[in-house]
Design a protein around this motif. Structure first.
Motif, PDB file in Angstrom:
ATOM      1  N   LYS A   6      17.431 -22.230  32.460  1.00  0.00           N
ATOM      2  CA  LYS A   6      17.178 -21.286  33.370  1.00  0.00           C
ATOM      3  C   LYS A   6      17.108 -21.888  34.992  1.00  0.00           C
ATOM      4  N   TYR A  29      24.785 -20.902  31.911  1.00  0.00           N
ATOM      5  CA  TYR A  29      23.495 -21.117  32.548  1.00  0.00           C
ATOM      6  C   TYR A  29      22.914 -19.612  32.633  1.00  0.00           C
ATOM      7  N   GLU A  30      21.737 -19.403  32.851  1.00  0.00           N
ATOM      8  CA  GLU A  30      20.914 -18.027  32.919  1.00  0.00           C
ATOM      9  C   GLU A  30      20.250 -18.493  34.475  1.00  0.00           C
ATOM     10  N   VAL A  32      17.585 -16.847  36.911  1.00  0.00           N
ATOM     11  CA  VAL A  32      16.313 -16.525  36.674  1.00  0.00           C
ATOM     12  C   VAL A  32      16.109 -15.381  37.882  1.00  0.00           C
TER      13      VAL A  32
END
Length: 250
Positions: A6, A29-30, A32
């Protein structure tokens, strides 16, 4: 359960920030959040889980990216990378005072961003606050690991994944590699068994045998020579057997 890394982006140029987000999400990827000032970043860090922060040094606020880097060093156990157009000596020297885990100069390509993140994650440990990071050789099939609060990062293919300590059932040594077994997956790690044990919570993980580390929470059965974890028979030493029996009786 494995979770994508994150990432928080702190960048006051909206076009560059959106471009970075697209690059990162394409890799896996994340994101946020994507914010433009120190105060917004501070709020995200306070309220959400963040594994790594990408920070522009010059922000649209009185406080700079270096101020944010200092805040992260003082309050959070996470790595951060400066992403900036400034590579002059004065800026670099100023940035070094907060010990960033990377320094990426704009403009950059997706591969540059990916490489900087991987190296920052692989070199990051809890002691970075004091030491400023460690160097580490990387190999394609070897896995570098970083402890972060209640979990550890392991590399699978082209990404680092966060593995919760509780999901690790046992670890088996095989020559220079370790096989980290979770409920439904296996990860290959290059590390001595003894060194890996030091990364894990001491109240849950024990050296059950010269070739095995086990998470005691996952032990299903025990006899005089073995324990069973998820239908895997694991040999145990006499000392570990005595320890388990004594724990059961206490």
């Amino acid at each position: 359960m494995e979770q994508p890394i994150k990432i928080l982006i702190v960048e006051d140029n909206v076009i560059i920030a959106d471009d970075m987000q697209s690059m990162l999400e394409e890799i896996g990827y994340e994101i946020v959040d994507n914010v433009i000032v120190y105060e917004q970043a501070e709020e995200v860090l306070k309220t959400q889980q963040v594994d790594l922060v990408l920070i522009d040094i010059i922000l649209a606020s009185d406080k700079t990216g270096i101020d944010l880097g200092k805040h992260i060093r003082e309050h959070y156990d996470i790595p951060f990378i400066f992403v900036t157009s400034n590579s002059d000596r004065a800026t670099v020297e100023n940035a070094k005072t907060v010990k960033p885990n990377g320094y990426l100069v704009k403009p950059f390509e997706q591969q540059d961003l990916y490489t900087s993140i991987e190296i920052a994650l692989s070199n990051f440990t809890r002691s970075d606050k004091e030491s400023g990071g460690k160097s580490m050789q990387e190999e394609d099939i070897a896995v570098s690991n970083s402890v972060l609060k209640d979990s550890i990062f392991v590399k699978k293919q082209h990404l680092y994944y966060r593995i919760q300590f509780g999901d690790i059932q046992f670890i088996k040594a095989d020559n220079v590699y370790l096989e980290v077994n979770t409920v439904d997956k296996k990860f290959l790690v290059r590390s001595p068994l003894k060194d890996y044990l030091e990364k894990l919570p001491k109240n849950k993980f024990y050296r059950a045998h010269k070739s095995y580390i086990v998470n005691v929470d996952h032990i299903d059965a025990i006899n005089s020579k073995d324990i069973m974890i998820n239908n895997n028979l694991i040999p145990i030493s006499k000392e570990f057997k005595e320890f388990i029996i004594s724990s059961m009786n206490s």
